[in-house]
Design a protein around this motif. Sequence first.
Motif, PDB file in Angstrom:
ATOM      1  N   ARG A  87       0.832  -1.212   0.000  1.00  0.00           N
ATOM      2  CA  ARG A  87       0.000   0.000   0.000  1.00  0.00           C
ATOM      3  C   ARG A  87       0.867   1.263   0.000  1.00  0.00           C
ATOM      4  NH1 ARG A  87      -2.317  -3.234   3.972  1.00  0.00           N
ATOM      5  NH2 ARG A  87      -1.616  -1.863   5.659  1.00  0.00           N
ATOM      6  N   GLY A  88       2.171   1.077  -0.229  1.00  0.00           N
ATOM      7  CA  GLY A  88       3.072   2.226  -0.330  1.00  0.00           C
ATOM      8  C   GLY A  88       3.370   2.891   0.992  1.00  0.00           C
ATOM      9  N   ARG A  89       3.274   2.155   2.124  1.00  0.00           N
ATOM     10  CA  ARG A  89       3.510   2.738   3.440  1.00  0.00           C
ATOM     11  C   ARG A  89       4.772   2.152   4.054  1.00  0.00           C
ATOM     12  NH1 ARG A  89      -1.036   0.130   5.911  1.00  0.00           N
ATOM     13  NH2 ARG A  89      -0.256   0.939   7.899  1.00  0.00           N
ATOM     14  N   VAL A  90       5.395   2.933   4.933  1.00  0.00           N
ATOM     15  CA  VAL A  90       6.547   2.478   5.708  1.00  0.00           C
ATOM     16  C   VAL A  90       6.113   2.433   7.165  1.00  0.00           C
ATOM     17  CG1 VAL A  90       8.946   2.906   6.343  1.00  0.00           C
ATOM     18  CG2 VAL A  90       8.144   3.540   4.071  1.00  0.00           C
ATOM     19  N   VAL A  91       6.228   1.270   7.800  1.00  0.00           N
ATOM     20  CA  VAL A  91       5.711   1.108   9.156  1.00  0.00           C
ATOM     21  C   VAL A  91       6.740   0.380  10.010  1.00  0.00           C
ATOM     22  CG1 VAL A  91       3.335   0.973   8.304  1.00  0.00           C
ATOM     23  CG2 VAL A  91       4.646  -1.127   8.662  1.00  0.00           C
ATOM     24  N   GLY A  92       6.466   0.312  11.319  1.00  0.00           N
ATOM     25  CA  GLY A  92       7.266  -0.496  12.220  1.00  0.00           C
ATOM     26  C   GLY A  92       8.074   0.298  13.216  1.00  0.00           C
ATOM     27  N   HIS A  93       8.886  -0.423  13.962  1.00  0.00           N
ATOM     28  CA  HIS A  93       9.717   0.158  15.016  1.00  0.00           C
ATOM     29  C   HIS A  93      11.163   0.137  14.576  1.00  0.00           C
ATOM     30  CE1 HIS A  93      11.980   0.202  18.850  1.00  0.00           C
ATOM     31  NE2 HIS A  93      11.036   1.039  19.217  1.00  0.00           N
ATOM     32  N   PHE A 114      12.531  12.210   9.603  1.00  0.00           N
ATOM     33  CA  PHE A 114      12.099  10.948   9.001  1.00  0.00           C
ATOM     34  C   PHE A 114      10.776  10.489   9.607  1.00  0.00           C
ATOM     35  CE2 PHE A 114      12.022   6.319   8.654  1.00  0.00           C
ATOM     36  CZ  PHE A 114      12.370   6.122   7.325  1.00  0.00           C
ATOM     37  N   GLN A 115      10.648  10.607  10.922  1.00  0.00           N
ATOM     38  CA  GLN A 115       9.408  10.175  11.567  1.00  0.00           C
ATOM     39  C   GLN A 115       8.229  11.045  11.135  1.00  0.00           C
ATOM     40  OE1 GLN A 115       7.075  11.138  14.072  1.00  0.00           O
ATOM     41  NE2 GLN A 115       6.201   9.072  13.842  1.00  0.00           N
ATOM     42  N   GLU A 116       8.495  12.328  10.898  1.00  0.00           N
ATOM     43  CA  GLU A 116       7.427  13.211  10.416  1.00  0.00           C
ATOM     44  C   GLU A 116       6.974  12.795   9.018  1.00  0.00           C
ATOM     45  OE1 GLU A 116       6.489  18.010   9.948  1.00  0.00           O
ATOM     46  OE2 GLU A 116       8.550  17.305  10.237  1.00  0.00           O
ATOM     47  N   ASP A 117       7.931  12.382   8.183  1.00  0.00           N
ATOM     48  CA  ASP A 117       7.594  11.945   6.831  1.00  0.00           C
ATOM     49  C   ASP A 117       6.926  10.573   6.826  1.00  0.00           C
ATOM     50  OD1 ASP A 117       8.683  14.266   5.817  1.00  0.00           O
ATOM     51  OD2 ASP A 117      10.635  13.366   5.371  1.00  0.00           O
ATOM     52  N   HIS A 118       7.239   9.754   7.848  1.00  0.00           N
ATOM     53  CA  HIS A 118       6.685   8.390   7.927  1.00  0.00           C
ATOM     54  C   HIS A 118       6.063   8.203   9.318  1.00  0.00           C
ATOM     55  CE1 HIS A 118       8.824   7.496   4.197  1.00  0.00           C
ATOM     56  NE2 HIS A 118       9.901   8.018   4.749  1.00  0.00           N
ATOM     57  N   PRO A 119       4.898   8.756   9.542  1.00  0.00           N
ATOM     58  CA  PRO A 119       4.306   8.780  10.889  1.00  0.00           C
ATOM     59  C   PRO A 119       3.989   7.405  11.468  1.00  0.00           C
ATOM     60  CG  PRO A 119       2.750   9.573   9.234  1.00  0.00           C
ATOM     61  CD  PRO A 119       4.061   9.461   8.562  1.00  0.00           C
ATOM     62  N   GLU A 120       3.976   6.355  10.647  1.00  0.00           N
ATOM     63  CA  GLU A 120       3.700   5.016  11.167  1.00  0.00           C
ATOM     64  C   GLU A 120       4.964   4.279  11.602  1.00  0.00           C
ATOM     65  OE1 GLU A 120       0.113   2.910   9.241  1.00  0.00           O
ATOM     66  OE2 GLU A 120       0.943   4.140   7.631  1.00  0.00           O
ATOM     67  N   VAL A 121       6.092   4.981  11.567  1.00  0.00           N
ATOM     68  CA  VAL A 121       7.348   4.423  12.068  1.00  0.00           C
ATOM     69  C   VAL A 121       7.626   5.017  13.445  1.00  0.00           C
ATOM     70  CG1 VAL A 121       9.848   4.254  11.726  1.00  0.00           C
ATOM     71  CG2 VAL A 121       8.306   4.076   9.758  1.00  0.00           C
ATOM     72  N   ALA A 122       7.863   4.158  14.437  1.00  0.00           N
ATOM     73  CA  ALA A 122       8.248   4.599  15.776  1.00  0.00           C
ATOM     74  C   ALA A 122       9.758   4.467  15.893  1.00  0.00           C
ATOM     75  CB  ALA A 122       7.562   3.747  16.832  1.00  0.00           C
ATOM     76  N   ILE A 123      10.422   5.562  16.254  1.00  0.00           N
ATOM     77  CA  ILE A 123      11.885   5.569  16.320  1.00  0.00           C
ATOM     78  C   ILE A 123      12.343   5.677  17.766  1.00  0.00           C
ATOM     79  CG2 ILE A 123      13.979   6.840  15.699  1.00  0.00           C
ATOM     80  CD1 ILE A 123      12.681   7.643  13.114  1.00  0.00           C
ATOM     81  N   ASP A 124      13.263   4.809  18.137  1.00  0.00           N
ATOM     82  CA  ASP A 124      13.890   4.834  19.460  1.00  0.00           C
ATOM     83  C   ASP A 124      15.376   5.097  19.236  1.00  0.00           C
ATOM     84  OD1 ASP A 124      14.656   4.538  22.071  1.00  0.00           O
ATOM     85  OD2 ASP A 124      14.328   2.374  22.159  1.00  0.00           O
ATOM     86  N   LEU A 125      15.829   6.302  19.565  1.00  0.00           N
ATOM     87  CA  LEU A 125      17.230   6.694  19.382  1.00  0.00           C
ATOM     88  C   LEU A 125      17.946   6.580  20.726  1.00  0.00           C
ATOM     89  CD1 LEU A 125      19.599   7.859  17.755  1.00  0.00           C
ATOM     90  CD2 LEU A 125      18.666  10.155  18.206  1.00  0.00           C
ATOM     91  N   VAL A 126      18.899   5.687  20.804  1.00  0.00           N
ATOM     92  CA  VAL A 126      19.676   5.465  22.025  1.00  0.00           C
ATOM     93  C   VAL A 126      21.061   6.051  21.808  1.00  0.00           C
ATOM     94  CG1 VAL A 126      20.647   3.747  23.591  1.00  0.00           C
ATOM     95  CG2 VAL A 126      18.403   3.359  22.536  1.00  0.00           C
ATOM     96  N   ARG A 286      17.096  -5.225   7.911  1.00  0.00           N
ATOM     97  CA  ARG A 286      17.094  -5.052   6.458  1.00  0.00           C
ATOM     98  C   ARG A 286      15.768  -4.480   5.973  1.00  0.00           C
ATOM     99  NH1 ARG A 286      21.183  -7.025   8.548  1.00  0.00           N
ATOM    100  NH2 ARG A 286      22.450  -8.664   7.620  1.00  0.00           N
ATOM    101  N   ALA A 287      14.882  -4.151   6.905  1.00  0.00           N
ATOM    102  CA  ALA A 287      13.553  -3.696   6.551  1.00  0.00           C
ATOM    103  C   ALA A 287      13.596  -2.370   5.818  1.00  0.00           C
ATOM    104  CB  ALA A 287      12.687  -3.573   7.818  1.00  0.00           C
ATOM    105  N   ALA A 288      12.473  -2.071   5.136  1.00  0.00           N
ATOM    106  CA  ALA A 288      12.408  -0.840   4.344  1.00  0.00           C
ATOM    107  C   ALA A 288      12.616   0.388   5.212  1.00  0.00           C
ATOM    108  CB  ALA A 288      11.060  -0.767   3.627  1.00  0.00           C
ATOM    109  N   ARG A 289      12.084   0.398   6.437  1.00  0.00           N
ATOM    110  CA  ARG A 289      12.234   1.565   7.297  1.00  0.00           C
ATOM    111  C   ARG A 289      13.705   1.803   7.631  1.00  0.00           C
ATOM    112  NH1 ARG A 289       9.693  -2.475   9.895  1.00  0.00           N
ATOM    113  NH2 ARG A 289      10.796  -3.531  11.597  1.00  0.00           N
ATOM    114  N   THR A 290      14.460   0.698   7.825  1.00  0.00           N
ATOM    115  CA  THR A 290      15.883   0.838   8.126  1.00  0.00           C
ATOM    116  C   THR A 290      16.637   1.352   6.916  1.00  0.00           C
ATOM    117  OG1 THR A 290      15.669  -1.056   9.626  1.00  0.00           O
ATOM    118  CG2 THR A 290      17.902  -0.345   9.058  1.00  0.00           C
TER     119      THR A 290
END
Length: 311
Positions: A87-93, A114-126, A286-290
């Motif tokens: 469906r052309g979406r980028v999702v996940g953690h 990036f998160q603003e452009d892909h709101p269905e991606v949750a980013i955890d920056l450590v 290897r996911a698209a979000r990465t």
Amino acid sequence: MLGTDDLRFFLAIADAASLAAAARALDVSPPAVTQRLRGLEERLGVHLVDRTGRHLALTDEGELVAERGRAVLDALGDLDEALAARRGRVVGHLRIVAPLGFGRRHVAPVAASFQEDHPEVAIDLVLSDRLGGVPEGTFDLAIHVGEIARAAPGLIARRLAPNDRVVCAAPAYLAARGTPARPAELGAHACIALRENDEDVTLWRFRSPGAETGETEERVRIEPRLSSNDGEVVRGWALAGRGIILRSEWDVAGDLRAGRLVRLLPGYALPDAPVTALLGARRRARAARTRRFLDALASALDPPPWRRPAP
């Protein structure tokens, strides 16, 4: 029977050094973690975690649940991503590990955009200056600045940007103490050490063109009166005229251009400290979000901000 929430809960424990650390990661109280873990063990009829003092270790059954549970969650994540991709979406953690200073200045802005452009991606920056202390299976992407002495098997490295190391000091320090002409003269100066990445930070290595044999290396063992594990502290001490520092180009390029710091020993080179991305061995790395985040970060660092002309 275990649900996905149970698996995520237990993996938070498996990836933590203690139940208190797991509680912080889950944003709940330590008693709540203890109570839920006890209930999980009673439901399964097995002991999952051995608790000794402040530390914990997984039992054989706990290791099995962590290994199989991680595989189940990864498979579900792959399924969600495959359906979203259609469906052309980028999702996940997406979990990213980056050095403290570099992460604040160069990775965090890209993550927010990036998160603003892909709101269905949750980013955890450590942010951590001890990449070696972060278990490989707990991140999807790690950013490393400097030489990589030993990468874990299965990691894929991608160089993102060049980055030199420089020795520098404030004009006020040089006016008071003089300017070293050779590395050997550093022993008579106040040198400041940055303790990070488990490196031997008091051994400074210089290369200079040899007359007949090509490059020669000169090693200098400094005896710092000031040292810190925080790059901002070390840079602040140098700007205040407290001594000489060895720092990454990305951190001091603006100060050098503005004259707040002066580059020393220009005829000598130091080991490079390139910016490198390390992709985790797990499939979700290897996911698209990465991949898309890595492309966004590479674009933000090309050309490197520290080598762009001053505005």
